[in-house]
Design a protein around this motif. Structure first.
Motif, mmCIF file in Angstrom:
data_model
loop_
_atom_site.group_PDB
_atom_site.id
_atom_site.type_symbol
_atom_site.label_atom_id
_atom_site.label_comp_id
_atom_site.label_asym_id
_atom_site.label_seq_id
_atom_site.Cartn_x
_atom_site.Cartn_y
_atom_site.Cartn_z
ATOM 1 N N LEU A 133 -14.865 -0.745 7.018
ATOM 2 C CA LEU A 133 -13.908 -0.645 7.381
ATOM 3 C C LEU A 133 -14.076 0.621 7.704
ATOM 4 N N HIS A 134 -14.664 2.168 7.250
ATOM 5 C CA HIS A 134 -15.611 3.106 7.897
ATOM 6 C C HIS A 134 -16.140 2.853 9.243
ATOM 7 N N GLN A 135 -16.316 2.013 9.961
ATOM 8 C CA GLN A 135 -16.694 1.820 10.972
ATOM 9 C C GLN A 135 -15.734 2.107 11.717
ATOM 10 N N TYR A 168 1.043 -1.052 0.327
ATOM 11 C CA TYR A 168 0.198 -0.561 -0.374
ATOM 12 C C TYR A 168 0.823 0.878 0.362
ATOM 13 N N ASP A 169 0.005 2.061 -1.196
ATOM 14 C CA ASP A 169 1.058 3.776 -0.686
ATOM 15 C C ASP A 169 0.314 4.016 -0.999
ATOM 16 N N ASN A 193 -7.337 4.811 12.013
ATOM 17 C CA ASN A 193 -6.620 5.752 11.419
ATOM 18 C C ASN A 193 -6.628 5.362 9.356
ATOM 19 N N TYR A 194 -7.094 4.856 9.090
ATOM 20 C CA TYR A 194 -7.052 4.573 6.965
ATOM 21 C C TYR A 194 -8.003 6.126 7.192
ATOM 22 N N SER A 195 -7.232 5.919 5.888
ATOM 23 C CA SER A 195 -7.658 7.151 4.661
ATOM 24 C C SER A 195 -8.183 7.559 3.953
ATOM 25 N N ASP A 196 -9.256 8.090 3.889
ATOM 26 C CA ASP A 196 -10.262 7.793 3.088
ATOM 27 C C ASP A 196 -9.468 7.177 1.885
ATOM 28 N N THR A 197 -8.822 7.767 0.992
ATOM 29 C CA THR A 197 -7.723 7.154 0.690
ATOM 30 C C THR A 197 -7.574 5.638 0.610
ATOM 31 N N ARG A 198 -6.844 5.463 1.613
ATOM 32 C CA ARG A 198 -6.582 3.983 1.565
ATOM 33 C C ARG A 198 -8.476 3.034 1.506
ATOM 34 N N ILE A 199 -9.069 3.565 2.094
ATOM 35 C CA ILE A 199 -10.401 2.726 2.384
ATOM 36 C C ILE A 199 -10.616 2.405 0.601
ATOM 37 N N ASN A 200 -10.647 3.564 0.001
ATOM 38 C CA ASN A 200 -11.154 3.897 -1.634
ATOM 39 C C ASN A 200 -10.069 2.902 -2.264
ATOM 40 N N LYS A 201 -9.117 2.907 -1.722
ATOM 41 C CA LYS A 201 -8.050 1.636 -2.876
ATOM 42 C C LYS A 201 -8.518 0.483 -2.711
ATOM 43 N N LEU A 202 -9.004 -0.171 -1.877
ATOM 44 C CA LEU A 202 -9.529 -1.355 -1.083
ATOM 45 C C LEU A 202 -10.709 -1.942 -1.724
ATOM 46 N N CYS A 203 -11.446 -0.184 -1.909
ATOM 47 C CA CYS A 203 -13.046 -1.018 -2.116
ATOM 48 C C CYS A 203 -12.458 -0.992 -4.182
ATOM 49 N N ILE A 204 -11.291 -0.411 -4.417
ATOM 50 C CA ILE A 204 -11.174 -0.801 -5.917
ATOM 51 C C ILE A 204 -11.291 -1.345 -6.210
ATOM 52 N N LEU A 205 -9.586 -2.415 -5.752
ATOM 53 C CA LEU A 205 -9.298 -3.650 -5.611
ATOM 54 C C LEU A 205 -10.118 -4.450 -6.159
ATOM 55 N N LEU A 206 -10.881 -5.057 -4.694
ATOM 56 C CA LEU A 206 -11.593 -5.789 -4.744
ATOM 57 C C LEU A 206 -13.077 -5.285 -5.571
ATOM 58 N N ASN A 207 -13.392 -4.465 -5.569
ATOM 59 C CA ASN A 207 -14.331 -4.513 -7.135
ATOM 60 C C ASN A 207 -13.683 -4.422 -8.627
#
Ligand SMILES: Nc1ncnc2c1ncn2[C@@H]1O[C@H](COP(=O)(O)OP(=O)(O)O)[C@@H](O)[C@H]1O
Ligand SMILES: [Mg+2]
Length: 397
Positions: free
Chosen positions: A361-363, A312-313, A369-383
């Motif tokens: 992840l938001h909960q 992750y970056d 302390n995950y940033s919204d960017t990180r959560i978003n990237k994880l979801c993009i990957l899963l998608n």
């Protein structure tokens, strides 16, 4: 120390064990080799009970029951437990575990399995849990804290067996400062549940503000986990698809129903979450310790090392890692080809999964302390993986 290696109530062998070095120095008698740990049977030579290779492998097997040298923050744990090496824990509770039924019975004792096993008998887990999972813990103070199944856990992650409402659960943390593992475990459970794959159910729990995964023990007093590593140990290694095919054949020979489909399911899950850590000790079979019958493939467990966890970056695009197919490390797109009929998967069952994960992840953002960017990237990957699987299903003929 003269002792009997027991498998639940069955005597396997009588030997001399040196607790100071955790080595078996002599074998006096083999009582029933059939009940020995699976991996040892292949080393046994009839009528030569003191064959050095068998004895060495017995010592190895026993030492490997202890906490491995690569456990995250091992030095700190040892300090907190006030010991110098993991094998020192092995004779504190007869080497008992919650993943099988082996134990060492001192020859002059009249202990009964029913009175000492950790499935029926409660254990004092509080101090070990703190020593293992907490960021600030003192040294343990109670002798009973070392009489737990925590003396015999495998794996890299910080972990602890606990009892909650009479049920034995394994708590697992993240690795070093990473905390995604528990969320990946829960994601894997959700996918398995939706697709109908036999799995271990992981939930999120917190211990002193630390996020951990929590799963119930999948072994009972009548069963043991035999990992693929043990089963493969006496089989020829090919470093090709043959390793996979021969494993399935072996399971079928032991009458495990739908073995191929169950192994495929594990690799389908690994594809969706991009699990990089499906090494041979992260899956296996369940054996009945009374009849020695192979009951089933073990439910899918240990799925934390997924979703590009190591790469992750915040700034960079994701690098795609590789999966494992037995001894080979390969791209996920290659491994998924082992699945014979991918059309049997009802991918619509995963509708809404990405949103569900995003929510989860938001909960916990206040703890991770995950940033919204990180959560978003994880979801993009899963998608992305779900969509790729959809394509595969569409184009499969
Ligand atoms: N729910 C469970 N019930 C019984 N044994 C388990 C359970 N989960 C894990 N184990 C055992 O503990 C070992 C370590 O757990 P694992 O989840 O693989 O941790 P790690 O992520 O550190 O590798 C496994 O290889 C297995 O032998
Ligand atoms: Mg593991």
């Amino acid at each position: 120390m003269k002792c009997i290696l027991m498998n639940k109530n069955k005597e396997v062998l009588i030997a001399e064990y040196d607790p100071a070095t955790s080595v078996f120095t002599e074998i006096y008698e083999i009582n029933d080799i059939n009940y020995a740990p699976y991996i040892l049977k292949n080393f046994y030579i009839k009528n030569d009970i003191n064959d050095s290779s068998f004895r060495t492998n017995l010592s190895e097997w026993f030492k490997n029951r202890g906490i491995p040298s690569w456990r995250d923050k091992l030095d700190l744990l040892l300090h907190r437990l006030n010991i110098t090496a993991p094998y020192e824990l092995l004779d504190k509770a007869f080497g008992l575990s919650l993943s099988d039924q082996y134990w060492l019975k001192p020859i002059d004792s009249n202990l009964y399995y029913d009175d000492i096993n950790f499935f029926d008998n409660d254990f004092d887990y509080a101090e070990f849990m703190e020593a293992s999972l907490s960021t600030n813990s003192n040294q343990i103070t109670k002798e009973t804290s070392l009489k737990t199944p925590n003396n015999t856990t495998d794996g890299m992650l910080k972990k602890a067996w606990i009892i909650d409402n009479g049920i034995r659960y394994l708590l697992k943390g993240g690795y070093k400062n990473e905390t995604l593992q528990p969320f990946n475990e829960v994601l894997a459970s959700e996918i398995c549940k939706r697709l109908g794959f036999n799995h271990v159910e992981y939930t999120i729990d917190t211990y002193k503000d630390i996020v951990v995964s929590k799963c119930p023990c999948f072994i009972t007093k009548d069963t043991e986990l035999i990992t693929c590593y043990q089963i493969k140990n006496d089989m020829q290694r090919h470093d090709s698809i043959e390793d996979y095919e021969e494993y399935i054949k072996k399971l079928e020979e032991h009458n495990i129903e739908n073995a191929r489909e169950k192994i495929e399911n594990m690799f389908i899950l690994d594809y969706i979450i991009m699990n990089e850590d499906r090494h041979l000790n992260n899956f296996g079979i369940i054996r009945d310790v009374n009849t020695l019958e192979w009951i089933d493939v073990a439910p899918i467990f240990d799925n934390g090392q997924s979703l590009n966890i190591e790469y992750y970056d915040e700034e960079e695009v994701h690098i795609s890692g590789s999966g494992r197919l037995f001894y080979e490390v390969k791209p996920f797109d290659e491994i998924i080809k082992v699945v014979k009929n991918i059309k049997r998967i009802d991918i619509s069952k995963l509708d809404g999964l990405v949103e569900w994960f995003d929510d989860l992840l938001h909960q916990y953002q206040h703890l991770t302390n995950y940033s919204d960017t990180r959560i978003n990237k994880l979801c993009i990957l899963l998608n992305r993986q779900i969509n790729k699987l959809k394509e595969l299903i569409l184009n499969n003929d």
